[in-house]
Scaffold this motif. Structure first.
Motif, mmCIF file in Angstrom:
data_model
loop_
_atom_site.group_PDB
_atom_site.id
_atom_site.type_symbol
_atom_site.label_atom_id
_atom_site.label_comp_id
_atom_site.label_asym_id
_atom_site.label_seq_id
_atom_site.Cartn_x
_atom_site.Cartn_y
_atom_site.Cartn_z
ATOM 1 N N TYR A 1 0.818 -1.214 0.000
ATOM 2 C CA TYR A 1 0.000 0.000 0.000
ATOM 3 C C TYR A 1 0.850 1.260 0.000
ATOM 4 O O TYR A 1 0.508 2.260 -0.652
ATOM 5 N N THR A 2 1.963 1.225 0.725
ATOM 6 C CA THR A 2 2.779 2.434 0.853
ATOM 7 C C THR A 2 3.899 2.511 -0.176
ATOM 8 O O THR A 2 4.676 3.474 -0.169
ATOM 9 N N ASN A 3 3.995 1.528 -1.042
ATOM 10 C CA ASN A 3 5.045 1.542 -2.073
ATOM 11 C C ASN A 3 4.481 1.552 -3.492
ATOM 12 O O ASN A 3 5.199 1.234 -4.442
ATOM 13 N N ILE A 4 3.206 1.910 -3.638
ATOM 14 C CA ILE A 4 2.613 2.018 -4.977
ATOM 15 C C ILE A 4 3.388 3.061 -5.780
ATOM 16 O O ILE A 4 3.665 4.160 -5.302
ATOM 17 N N ARG A 5 3.715 2.736 -7.011
ATOM 18 C CA ARG A 5 4.548 3.609 -7.851
ATOM 19 C C ARG A 5 3.673 4.282 -8.902
ATOM 20 O O ARG A 5 3.459 3.770 -10.002
ATOM 21 N N GLY A 6 3.153 5.429 -8.518
ATOM 22 C CA GLY A 6 2.235 6.148 -9.387
ATOM 23 C C GLY A 6 2.841 6.525 -10.722
ATOM 24 O O GLY A 6 2.146 6.570 -11.744
ATOM 25 N N ASP A 7 4.161 6.788 -10.740
ATOM 26 C CA ASP A 7 4.807 7.151 -11.994
ATOM 27 C C ASP A 7 4.714 6.017 -13.017
ATOM 28 O O ASP A 7 4.427 6.242 -14.197
ATOM 29 N N LEU A 8 4.934 4.786 -12.550
ATOM 30 C CA LEU A 8 4.873 3.650 -13.465
ATOM 31 C C LEU A 8 3.433 3.275 -13.797
ATOM 32 O O LEU A 8 3.147 2.809 -14.897
ATOM 33 N N LEU A 9 2.525 3.474 -12.856
ATOM 34 C CA LEU A 9 1.104 3.259 -13.150
ATOM 35 C C LEU A 9 0.646 4.190 -14.261
ATOM 36 O O LEU A 9 -0.063 3.789 -15.191
ATOM 37 N N ALA A 10 1.060 5.456 -14.180
ATOM 38 C CA ALA A 10 0.656 6.446 -15.184
ATOM 39 C C ALA A 10 1.242 6.125 -16.545
ATOM 40 O O ALA A 10 0.678 6.497 -17.581
ATOM 41 N N ARG A 11 2.368 5.432 -16.569
ATOM 42 C CA ARG A 11 3.011 5.061 -17.829
ATOM 43 C C ARG A 11 2.651 3.649 -18.258
ATOM 44 O O ARG A 11 3.275 3.077 -19.145
ATOM 45 N N ASN A 12 1.629 3.059 -17.605
ATOM 46 C CA ASN A 12 1.118 1.737 -17.984
ATOM 47 C C ASN A 12 2.191 0.656 -17.896
ATOM 48 O O ASN A 12 2.240 -0.255 -18.717
ATOM 49 N N GLN A 13 3.030 0.752 -16.877
ATOM 50 C CA GLN A 13 4.072 -0.244 -16.704
ATOM 51 C C GLN A 13 3.773 -1.210 -15.567
ATOM 52 O O GLN A 13 4.625 -2.026 -15.216
ATOM 53 N N TYR A 14 2.571 -1.121 -15.015
ATOM 54 C CA TYR A 14 2.121 -2.122 -14.046
ATOM 55 C C TYR A 14 1.373 -3.226 -14.798
ATOM 56 O O TYR A 14 0.848 -3.004 -15.892
ATOM 57 N N PRO A 15 1.293 -4.416 -14.218
ATOM 58 C CA PRO A 15 0.453 -5.451 -14.835
ATOM 59 C C PRO A 15 -1.025 -5.122 -14.658
ATOM 60 O O PRO A 15 -1.400 -4.286 -13.826
ATOM 61 N N GLN A 16 -1.857 -5.770 -15.457
ATOM 62 C CA GLN A 16 -3.291 -5.678 -15.208
ATOM 63 C C GLN A 16 -3.591 -6.420 -13.910
ATOM 64 O O GLN A 16 -3.020 -7.472 -13.644
ATOM 65 N N MET A 17 -4.498 -5.866 -13.107
ATOM 66 C CA MET A 17 -4.716 -6.406 -11.769
ATOM 67 C C MET A 17 -6.197 -6.634 -11.499
ATOM 68 O O MET A 17 -7.033 -5.786 -11.811
ATOM 69 N N PHE A 18 -6.495 -7.787 -10.926
ATOM 70 C CA PHE A 18 -7.852 -8.126 -10.493
ATOM 71 C C PHE A 18 -7.747 -8.510 -9.017
ATOM 72 O O PHE A 18 -7.059 -9.472 -8.660
ATOM 73 N N ILE A 19 -8.419 -7.740 -8.163
ATOM 74 C CA ILE A 19 -8.292 -7.877 -6.718
ATOM 75 C C ILE A 19 -9.665 -8.165 -6.132
ATOM 76 O O ILE A 19 -10.623 -7.441 -6.407
ATOM 77 N N LEU A 20 -9.757 -9.219 -5.315
ATOM 78 C CA LEU A 20 -11.034 -9.625 -4.740
ATOM 79 C C LEU A 20 -10.949 -9.611 -3.225
ATOM 80 O O LEU A 20 -9.906 -9.929 -2.633
ATOM 81 N N GLY A 21 -12.060 -9.265 -2.581
ATOM 82 C CA GLY A 21 -12.109 -9.237 -1.126
ATOM 83 C C GLY A 21 -13.480 -9.626 -0.615
ATOM 84 O O GLY A 21 -14.434 -9.786 -1.385
ATOM 85 N N GLY A 22 -13.580 -9.796 0.702
ATOM 86 C CA GLY A 22 -14.841 -10.169 1.337
ATOM 87 C C GLY A 22 -15.252 -9.144 2.371
ATOM 88 O O GLY A 22 -14.442 -8.758 3.229
ATOM 89 N N MET A 23 -16.489 -8.695 2.312
ATOM 90 C CA MET A 23 -16.962 -7.665 3.236
ATOM 91 C C MET A 23 -16.974 -8.146 4.689
ATOM 92 O O MET A 23 -16.894 -7.342 5.611
ATOM 93 N N LEU B 1 -11.587 -4.364 -9.077
ATOM 94 C CA LEU B 1 -11.866 -4.745 -7.698
ATOM 95 C C LEU B 1 -13.254 -5.359 -7.610
ATOM 96 O O LEU B 1 -14.205 -4.856 -8.214
ATOM 97 N N LYS B 2 -13.360 -6.442 -6.841
ATOM 98 C CA LYS B 2 -14.661 -7.044 -6.579
ATOM 99 C C LYS B 2 -14.747 -7.368 -5.093
ATOM 100 O O LYS B 2 -13.949 -8.133 -4.561
ATOM 101 N N LEU B 3 -15.718 -6.737 -4.417
ATOM 102 C CA LEU B 3 -15.960 -6.984 -2.998
ATOM 103 C C LEU B 3 -17.356 -7.555 -2.831
ATOM 104 O O LEU B 3 -18.339 -6.950 -3.275
#
Length: 870
Positions: free
Chosen positions: A745-767, A826-828
């Motif tokens: 959470y504290t090491n997200i790299r916004g610069d690389l996200l903005a340049r589309n250098q992150y992988p595609q991500m699908f994150i699931l959680g439970g309420m 994201l899917k919750l």
């Protein structure tokens, strides 16, 4: 955060372009090799039954997708046999083809249009100064309030966005779901175990029903269903948002049944009691019970543990059937918030064992099952020392890590331990007798006892072994190991079904039979009864694999490889693939889509097990890999110690090293590499993505523990204090500094996200997840979106390299940069840590995840053998 897998180590995803080719049907099937010939299909009707085929397609129009390759093959054969008819055939097909092509062209134009905007989450400044005097910012802290309408509205928007972005995968999801269902035995019965009442107990599925039936059979009485989970769901729990039968325990005389129901997904069970003769549910109801409950020998009383507000089992209570639950006596109260109670019964049924344990320290008490005594302290807690106890005759057998790395076994006399005056620990230890000494390279995982045998479950060099010791020999020198033919496999004590496993443990004590479950990446689960005297094996139950093509294990290969870590450590990785679809063996050579999975925490093992659903990936050309990274105990407790606390980054370094190894060896490449992890494995995924975003094309994670620093600073969050011995307490400056380097959470790299250098991500959680709170994945996604937007309006930095304190550097050979904006989904849902509990609901969720993975990795929409490429 803690392990609680519910079985989903191989849940993956799906979709992409059809591979050219065909699958024969009817008389044409004979042209295929026997291993690929379609038997009587459970997926769709044969093409020569037009009426059934029409009904099949009209019932669900997307079913046509499944049949198209076979239709194309029939057209091809028709034209080859009747070339003079090609003109007439084309005149009939041309209008259809023209219409389809026009729609495809229009869809292609739509695909190039801008995506709908992703949800926007307000950044609300929240600052505080931590114990180290550092100012801490968390603009998304406000998302922790589950009751806040604004939070719920944001969750709704995220769920809707995910549904919209994955809308195009619906046909593929339907196809995958049909494949999954076709392969499972929808009427499966578990292995049976016969109790002293003459009934044989087992569970079974019913086609079309989500949950199991609990049954017993006697030749004079026939079959009796004594508990129908589906009936409970449709009546008593019809309005519940969730349903899971957490435990089911029989009294020793088989006249009473106790079962616990979780109706929220928070792992708090309401316990019910049923008279097995009349099937009457008694008035006794106990709320807030954890999964541990044991009957006394007379079956009139139960011992159980209850949870506190932080989801910690902290009190041991005793209830006598028919009395007021409110008056149940508290026998033990664990006041240390780092300790968690667990309850088991000895194999001979004479004792109930209460363990109070933190991550690395435990304390043991014993209760006689024939009376109403309170627990007697056997081994008091000593920092860093754990105990696991069993009883046999006049001895208590004890597994411990005292003065050792990989555990050893000793025994002490029952009489001196539990009777007479209390002894000091030192005087008790003077009576102990070694059974199996410590060995540096052999981990004793667990042990079990029968009347004449000691069963020891060991692990060495990532391989499981079972040692059988004959207790009739005085010096423990008479022993042998069970041998297995595969080099990559898994085994588990007892049966697949927990209820039957518990019954087996008590019933088989006086026998020479050991029941265990054997499986591998290739071998479906087998329940085996092993005669410890004759050394003969008897398979009493085997998982059936259905589907349109008979399962042929010879088509698949599994092996264990070793990658080299950044510090030179050899890191094991287990892989499985279809041998005829491996690209490095093809001409010309090509890489395969790959799904890499790991966990790497709590000393848990990533065991290679069979999954019929995973065949949908392997048959599409996937390589599936399980990395045995440090933080697990796959290579012993030393392996675990090297991946926890201040050494936690080794887990992520190992994972990236395995990924690089798979690329280097030609199994895959970054644009075809997907990764998966859940819970603590989700932390691994988040940290690895931040560390090496260019190495992966997509990432799938369920209930990920990603907000490490904030969560570990907040002792009011369930499980936090219990976790200090795993992750460390950030109040310790050294631990804090290490946590800051890897916290996703504290090491997200916004610069690389903005340049589309992150992988595609699908994150699931439970309420309702009590282990990883719903807000962990929610905050993670909100912050990634916020950081991407923040950096999107700035000039990108020039370096593609990870931060300077990361030992990895990007390289041209692993560049995974593409121009389109990477999806973050994201899917919750209203679920707990384990996700959906029903067998069909689980498969439906799995189809969604597979669809994401297959689409992101541009793998074939259909199994390659069906497309004629096998």
């Amino acid at each position: 955060m803690s392990p609680g897998f519910s079985g989903s180590l191989s849940r993956q995803g799906s979709s992409a372009n059809l591979v050219d080719g065909h699958l024969a049907s009817g008389p044409i099937t004979s042209s295929l090799p026997p291993s690929m010939q379609r038997t009587q299909s459970s997926v769709h009707p044969p093409l020569d039954d037009i009426t059934a085929l029409s009904e099949y397609i009209e019932s669900e129009p997307s079913n046509l997708i499944q049949i198209l390759p076979e239709i194309a093959l029939n057209f091809e054969r028709f034209c080859l046999d009747r070339p003079d008819s090609c003109r007439d055939l084309w005149s009939q097909l041309k209008p259809i083809f023209t219409n389809v092509q026009q729609q495809l062209n229009a869809a292609a134009e739509d695909a190039n249009s801008p995506r709908p905007p992703s949800p926007v989450c307000a950044a609300k400044p929240h600052k505080w100064t931590n114990v180290h005097g550092e100012e801490w910012e968390d603009d998304y802290d406000w998302l922790k309030d589950k009751e806040d309408p604004e939070v719920l509205e944001y969750i709704k928007k995220e769920n809707e966005y995910t549904e919209q972005m994955l809308e195009h995968t619906k046909p593929l999801r339907r196809l995958l779901y049909k494949e999954f269902v076709a392969r499972i035995d929808e009427s499966e019965e578990s292995a049976k175990i016969t109790l002293q009442d003459g009934w044989s107990y087992y569970t079974k599925k019913v086609a079309g029903e989500e949950y199991r039936l609990h049954c017993r059979f006697k030749s004079t009485e026939g079959e009796e269903v004594y508990l129908n989970e589906n009936l409970l769901v449709s009546t008593t729990f019809a309005e519940a948002s969730y349903f899971r039968l957490g435990f089911l325990k029989h009294s020793p005389d088989c006249t009473l049944l106790a079962y616990g129901i979780d109706s929220l997904g928070n792992e708090r069970y309401t316990t019910y009691f049923m008279d097995m003769n009349t099937k009457e549910v008694l008035e006794d109801r106990i709320e807030g019970v954890y999964e541990d409950l044991e009957f006394t020998l007379d079956g009139k009383t139960v011992y159980y543990t209850v949870l506190d507000e932080y989801e910690r089992a902290y009190k041991l209570k005793r209830h006598t059937i028919g009395t007021n639950v409110e008056e149940d006596l508290v026998l033990y109260h664990e006041e240390d918030e780092m300790f968690f109670l667990s309850l088991t019964k000895s194999s001979n049924g004479r004792y109930i064992i209460l363990n109070s344990a933190a991550q690395i320290t435990s304390e043991t008490r014993i209760i006689r099952a024939e009376g109403l005594e309170g627990p007697k302290l056997l081994f008091p807690r000593r920092e860093g020392i754990r105990y696991t106890c069993e009883t046999h005759g006049e001895w208590i057998y004890v597994l411990t890590n005292e003065d050792s790395k990989n555990n050893w076994l000793f025994r002490i006399p029952v009489k001196e331990s539990l009777e007479g005056v209390d002894r000091s620990l030192d005087s008790l230890m003077e009576l102990r007798e070694p059974v199996i000494e410590h060995r540096d390279f052999v981990l004793i995982e667990d042990f079990d006892i029968r009347k004449n045998h000691l069963i020891v479950y060991e692990r060495s060099n990532c391989l499981q072994n079972v040692r059988i010791v004959d207790l009739r020999a005085e010096d423990f020198s008479s022993y042998h190991y069970i041998t297995f033919s595969e080099s990559v496999y898994s085994l588990y004590p007892g049966s697949v079904t927990q209820e039957v496993a518990d019954l087996t443990k008590s019933v088989q004590f006086d026998t020479n039979i050991l029941r265990f479950t054997y499986t591998s990446f290739i071998q479906p689960k087998q329940v085996i009864d092993y005669d410890m005297d004759t050394r003969e094996m008897h398979v009493v139950h085997e998982e059936k694999v259905g589907g349109g093509v008979e399962y042929d294990p010879s088509l698949y290969t599994s092996k264990r490889l070793f990658a080299t870590g950044i510090d030179g450590t050899a890191v094991p990785v287990s892989i499985v693939y279809r041998r005829d679809l491996l690209g490095m063996n093809a001409t010309p050579q090509h890489t395969n889509p790959c799904l890499l999975h790991a966990y790497g925490a709590y000393g848990a093992f990533v065991n290679p097990i069979f999954s019929s659903s995973r065949l949908s990936l392997l048959d599409r050309g996937f390589v599936y890999a399980a990395a045995h990274v440090r933080g697990g105990a796959d290579m012993g407790n030393g392996w675990y110690e090297e991946g926890k606390l201040a050494k936690k980054p080794n887990t992520f370094f190992d994972f990236c090293s395995v990924a690089e190894y798979l690329v280097k060896e030609g199994y895959t490449e970054p644009r075809r590499l997907g990764i998966y992890g859940r819970s603590a494995g989700g932390l691994l995924i988040g940290a690895s993505v931040n560390m090496r975003p260019e190495l992966f094309r997509c990432a799938l994670t369920e209930v990920p523990f990603v907000d490490v620093v904030n969560t570990m600073f907040d002792a009011t969050i369930p499980w936090t204090a219990f976790e200090y011995e795993e992750w460390g307490n950030p109040n310790d400056r050294e631990i804090y500094e290490v946590m800051k380097t890897y916290c996703p959470y504290t090491n997200i790299r916004g610069d690389l996200l903005a340049r589309n250098q992150y992988p595609q991500m699908f994150i699931l959680g439970g309420m309702n997840d009590p282990r990883v709170a719903f807000f962990e994945p929610l905050k993670f996604v909100a912050k990634m979106r916020g950081e991407r937007r923040k950096w999107g309006g700035q000039q990108p930095i020039t370096s593609d390299s990870p931060p300077a304190d990361t030992p990895y550097k990007s390289s041209p050979t692993t560049n995974n940069i593409i121009n389109e904006e990477r999806l973050i989904l994201l899917k919750l849902e209203d679920a707990g840590h384990g996700g959906s509990s029903g067998q069909y609901a689980y498969l439906d969720d799995l189809a969604l995840e597979y669809a994401f993975l297959i689409t992101a990795l541009e793998a074939p929409m259909k199994p390659i053998w069906e497309a004629g490429q096998g």
